[in-house]
Design a protein around this motif. Structure first.
Motif, mmCIF file in Angstrom:
data_model
loop_
_atom_site.group_PDB
_atom_site.id
_atom_site.type_symbol
_atom_site.label_atom_id
_atom_site.label_comp_id
_atom_site.label_asym_id
_atom_site.label_seq_id
_atom_site.Cartn_x
_atom_site.Cartn_y
_atom_site.Cartn_z
ATOM 1 N N LYS A 74 36.996 36.860 34.867
ATOM 2 C CA LYS A 74 37.681 35.954 35.791
ATOM 3 C C LYS A 74 36.644 35.042 36.441
ATOM 4 O O LYS A 74 36.283 35.208 37.612
ATOM 5 C CB LYS A 74 38.457 36.751 36.837
ATOM 6 C CG LYS A 74 39.621 37.521 36.234
ATOM 7 C CD LYS A 74 40.547 38.020 37.315
ATOM 8 C CE LYS A 74 41.443 39.144 36.905
ATOM 9 N NZ LYS A 74 42.194 38.997 35.698
ATOM 10 N N THR A 78 36.544 30.171 32.650
ATOM 11 C CA THR A 78 37.776 30.579 31.968
ATOM 12 C C THR A 78 39.017 30.156 32.766
ATOM 13 O O THR A 78 40.138 30.420 32.343
ATOM 14 C CB THR A 78 37.821 32.111 31.759
ATOM 15 O OG1 THR A 78 37.648 32.744 33.031
ATOM 16 C CG2 THR A 78 36.736 32.583 30.810
ATOM 17 N N PHE A 79 38.800 29.539 33.931
ATOM 18 C CA PHE A 79 39.945 29.109 34.742
ATOM 19 C C PHE A 79 40.247 27.641 34.477
ATOM 20 O O PHE A 79 39.375 26.785 34.601
ATOM 21 C CB PHE A 79 39.652 29.322 36.231
ATOM 22 C CG PHE A 79 40.865 29.155 37.096
ATOM 23 C CD1 PHE A 79 41.777 30.192 37.252
ATOM 24 C CD2 PHE A 79 41.111 27.947 37.737
ATOM 25 C CE1 PHE A 79 42.916 30.029 38.030
ATOM 26 C CE2 PHE A 79 42.250 27.786 38.520
ATOM 27 C CZ PHE A 79 43.147 28.831 38.664
ATOM 28 N N ASN A 112 53.255 32.527 43.613
ATOM 29 C CA ASN A 112 54.024 33.527 42.862
ATOM 30 C C ASN A 112 53.100 34.427 42.066
ATOM 31 O O ASN A 112 51.970 34.044 41.761
ATOM 32 C CB ASN A 112 54.951 32.831 41.864
ATOM 33 C CG ASN A 112 55.838 31.832 42.551
ATOM 34 O OD1 ASN A 112 56.303 32.089 43.651
ATOM 35 N ND2 ASN A 112 56.035 30.678 41.911
ATOM 36 N N PRO A 113 53.617 35.602 41.663
ATOM 37 C CA PRO A 113 52.814 36.439 40.751
ATOM 38 C C PRO A 113 52.480 35.642 39.492
ATOM 39 O O PRO A 113 53.324 34.918 38.975
ATOM 40 C CB PRO A 113 53.746 37.612 40.425
ATOM 41 C CG PRO A 113 54.716 37.661 41.563
ATOM 42 C CD PRO A 113 54.887 36.239 42.026
ATOM 43 N N GLY A 114 51.258 35.747 39.046
ATOM 44 C CA GLY A 114 50.849 35.086 37.799
ATOM 45 C C GLY A 114 50.385 33.655 37.968
ATOM 46 O O GLY A 114 50.019 32.998 37.003
ATOM 47 N N SER A 115 50.363 33.163 39.224
ATOM 48 C CA SER A 115 49.987 31.760 39.413
ATOM 49 C C SER A 115 48.469 31.551 39.386
ATOM 50 O O SER A 115 48.008 30.410 39.425
ATOM 51 C CB SER A 115 50.589 31.214 40.712
ATOM 52 O OG SER A 115 50.219 32.019 41.806
ATOM 53 N N LYS A 117 46.097 33.371 41.460
ATOM 54 C CA LYS A 117 45.418 33.599 42.749
ATOM 55 C C LYS A 117 44.188 34.495 42.588
ATOM 56 O O LYS A 117 43.104 34.164 43.050
ATOM 57 C CB LYS A 117 46.379 34.257 43.763
ATOM 58 C CG LYS A 117 47.644 33.480 44.027
ATOM 59 C CD LYS A 117 48.547 34.205 45.016
ATOM 60 C CE LYS A 117 49.088 35.532 44.524
ATOM 61 N NZ LYS A 117 50.012 35.439 43.381
ATOM 62 N N THR A 118 44.404 35.639 41.934
ATOM 63 C CA THR A 118 43.309 36.601 41.793
ATOM 64 C C THR A 118 42.169 36.002 40.961
ATOM 65 O O THR A 118 41.005 36.076 41.351
ATOM 66 C CB THR A 118 43.823 37.898 41.125
ATOM 67 O OG1 THR A 118 44.887 38.411 41.926
ATOM 68 C CG2 THR A 118 42.736 38.944 41.022
ATOM 69 N N TYR A 242 51.219 31.879 34.805
ATOM 70 C CA TYR A 242 50.419 31.546 33.625
ATOM 71 C C TYR A 242 50.875 32.380 32.432
ATOM 72 O O TYR A 242 51.030 31.888 31.325
ATOM 73 C CB TYR A 242 48.952 31.823 33.941
ATOM 74 C CG TYR A 242 47.979 31.439 32.861
ATOM 75 C CD1 TYR A 242 47.530 30.139 32.722
ATOM 76 C CD2 TYR A 242 47.494 32.403 31.978
ATOM 77 C CE1 TYR A 242 46.625 29.782 31.737
ATOM 78 C CE2 TYR A 242 46.584 32.063 30.989
ATOM 79 C CZ TYR A 242 46.157 30.754 30.874
ATOM 80 O OH TYR A 242 45.255 30.428 29.898
#
Ligand code: ADP
Ligand code: MG
Length: 263
Positions: A74, A78-79, A112-115, A117-118, A242
């Motif tokens: 992460k 890779t972002f 949202n989940p999967g957007s 953030k982490t 994503y």
């Protein structure tokens, strides 16, 4: 006059004693090179000292990446920054410089989940480490358990002190798991402890309006938000997941699409 062989033995011994392992490893090769290039004594010593410093710095970064618990994949390479709103991309470019930790500013990433953030906060965390800072990543639920355990063992102050050595603390998924009052109390204690003393980087699926679910009590919720927001950058990732996007792309591919790798 000291013999050449004795010089080597003594030099190896002294450099070992001084913990100059890179110099010990490289002085002979660099000496040959220096002779070939007719470098001055000072130039030779400079090259050697530089090598020692660079190696140490790289080792320190490597150690800090390991202790940070951030997953290596992460990172910012890779972002895909094009996926996030232009405002966020702009904010991120500035955050990657790292000066926000000097001002003890916080980062709050919502979406949202999967957007992403982490991934995004981990990527910023890794860049901070490469610039010489210390960062620690922890899922919120795990952090709360660690805090509770420390409190039970009357070690809370010591644990908070340990966390205070990190320039930035990434708390992933605050409010994701419903927690009881005692759990939230220790979380609040941590946030109050870090206020204006060290950066906190938080991800959450819950907007502030729902944070009472996290801190239970309206006063505590307001106090927590107030401290976090006072010096902060808010990243709003209101975009589609994503994972969902990738799944949709794959679904739209024809079965005999060579890009899918079917033979
Ligand atoms: P969140 O924390 O918001 O739930 P994650 O950061 O876990 O989302 O992202 C979900 C998955 O999608 C992860 O595997 C992550 O690496 C990937 N991902 C999300 N956004 C991006 C992006 N902009 N570029 C590349 N990968 C991304
Ligand atoms: Mg996440």
């Amino acid at each position: 006059m000291v013999k050449t062989e004795d010089i080597k033995v003594l030099l190896n011994q002294y450099l070992k004693e001084l913990f100059l392992s890179t110099m010990k490893q490289c002085y002979a090769d660099l000496a040959v090179q220096a002779q070939q290039e007719s470098l001055s004594y000072e130039q030779y010593l400079l090259g050697l000292a530089e090598l020692e410093c660079i190696t140490r710095q790289n080792n320190r970064i490597e150690r800090n990446l390991k202790t940070s618990k951030i997953s290596r994949d992460k990172n910012i390479d890779t972002f895909d920054l094009k996926r996030v709103p232009a405002k966020v991309a702009h904010q991120v470019r500035s955050l990657l410089q790292g000066s926000f930790v000097d001002h003890k500013e916080n980062i709050l990433a919502f979406g949202n989940p999967g957007s992403g953030k982490t991934h995004l906060l981990c990527a910023i965390g890794q860049e901070l480490i490469r610039k010489g800072r210390k960062v620690y990543f922890t899922p919120c639920s795990l952090l709360v358990q660690d805090l509770l355990r420390a409190k039970k063992e009357l070690e809370l102050a010591r644990f908070l002190k340990k966390l205070s050595r990190y320039d930035a603390l990434i708390i992933d998924d605050i409010g994701y798991v419903q927690q009881d009052r005692s759990e939230m109390e220790v979380l609040f204690t941590l946030l109050a402890d870090r206020y204006e003393r060290g950066s906190v980087m938080i991800t959450s699926n819950l907007p502030f309006s729902k944070w009472e679910q996290i801190f239970k009590d309206p006063m505590v919720t307001a106090a927590a938000i107030d401290r976090l927001v006072h010096h902060s950058v808010i990243l709003e990732l209101n975009i589609e997941s994503y994972r969902m996007e990738v799944a949709k792309k794959n679904k739209n591919k024809k079965p005999d699409d060579p890009a899918k790798g079917s033979k």
